[in-house]
Design a protein around this motif. Sequence first.
Motif, short mmCIF file in Angstrom:
data_model
loop_
_atom_site.label_atom_id
_atom_site.label_comp_id
_atom_site.label_asym_id
_atom_site.label_seq_id
_atom_site.Cartn_x
_atom_site.Cartn_y
_atom_site.Cartn_z
N SER A 91 -12.65 8.66 -2.97
CA SER A 91 -12.03 7.40 -2.57
C SER A 91 -12.56 6.23 -3.39
O SER A 91 -11.96 5.16 -3.40
N LYS B 198 -8.23 5.06 -3.27
CA LYS B 198 -8.38 5.14 -1.82
C LYS B 198 -7.64 6.34 -1.22
O LYS B 198 -8.02 6.83 -0.16
N ASP B 199 -6.58 6.81 -1.91
CA ASP B 199 -5.90 7.99 -1.36
C ASP B 199 -6.72 9.26 -1.59
O ASP B 199 -6.32 10.34 -1.19
N LEU C 193 -7.55 11.60 1.32
CA LEU C 193 -6.67 12.67 1.78
C LEU C 193 -7.33 14.03 1.65
O LEU C 193 -6.86 15.01 2.23
N VAL D 71 0.76 10.25 -4.01
CA VAL D 71 0.58 11.43 -3.16
C VAL D 71 1.72 12.42 -3.35
O VAL D 71 1.51 13.64 -3.47
N ALA E 255 0.89 3.79 -3.04
CA ALA E 255 0.14 5.02 -2.74
C ALA E 255 1.05 6.22 -2.55
O ALA E 255 0.73 7.33 -3.01
N SER F 121 -12.83 4.04 3.19
CA SER F 121 -11.98 2.87 2.96
C SER F 121 -12.77 1.65 2.53
O SER F 121 -12.27 0.81 1.76
N SER G 55 0.83 -1.20 0.00
CA SER G 55 0.00 0.00 0.00
C SER G 55 0.87 1.25 0.00
O SER G 55 0.60 2.21 -0.74
#
Length: 329
Positions: A251, A255-256, A259, A185, A181, A285, A177
């Motif tokens: 999301s 999924k990020d 943020l 980011v 991820a 999530s 992850s």
Amino acid sequence: MLVLRAPYLTSEARTLLRSLRFEVRRLAIIVTFADKVSSDLGRATHALETRLGVPVVTIDARELTAAHRSAILDAIRTARPLASRDLDASPLVQLRARPPARTLFEHPTLGPLVAVVAMTALLAVPVACAFHLSSWLQPYADAAVIGPITQALEGLWPPLAAILIGPYGLLTLGSYSFLWAFPVVLLLGIASSLAEETGLHDRITAALDPWLRHVGLSGRAGAMAPLSRILGAVFGFFHLPEETSLAVVFSVLRKDGMLLLNTSNGSLLRSLSGGQVFGAVYLASTLTPCLVTLAAVRRELGWAAAGNVAGRQALTSVISTWILSQLAW
């Protein structure tokens, strides 16, 4: 040392000088963005220096020369106490900002199209680069980190081994992850900062304004208002403010996207209780698999299986989030 921006010289000087503590003994002023204003900057800074009695230096921080650095150091060495804090007795020279150079973004027809392409590139290019970077790094991470850790912990009590190094273990899945991820980011953050610093963000916003007004994004009621009310009502069942809905919606894509809960320098997060933060993150999530995962399921098992997985997961997520919201906050 006080740093002021040339296009807002007078207003920033008034605001910051009022906030300075009276025990400040020496002061020097640096004026940046010298290239963004008219040729009256010299008269304005001279008037400011005369009024306050402290050294004032003008620079263009994007093209900082050795002479500029020397002038800054000299100003720091010759910093003096303020002779006055009053900038209201008589007005300083009013500076006029230089109009920015015209680009395709200002074209009435091509501008919005160019803005859409630029906005798409700001999102797609970092994500694509992050994907290739993660793909390149994964074999090295497997060989150097995940493989040795898995071998070292294979002798653990089976339930504990499953938690730590199983297919969904904290160390195995958690490492993957982070590997997949974090580059997204990081590169999206760099792209966003570059767009902000170069003025690209403002040009995109201005170019898209005519189109955005048609969907109610003009600062007045419109097509987005009913959607906001609907989302606010839905999230009210979970005791969550509607501002959290954007993170949950994004999301679904990745999924990020959660943020976005940290927008506005964390002001949204600070306004939530601990239970609400947990609920928003839990819902974001678990509501759906990310689209990449769902696409892989569809490719391997077909549309029916992918829809079944997504529907059951969404239903389970909504019910469990509601139960937690009633118990925890």
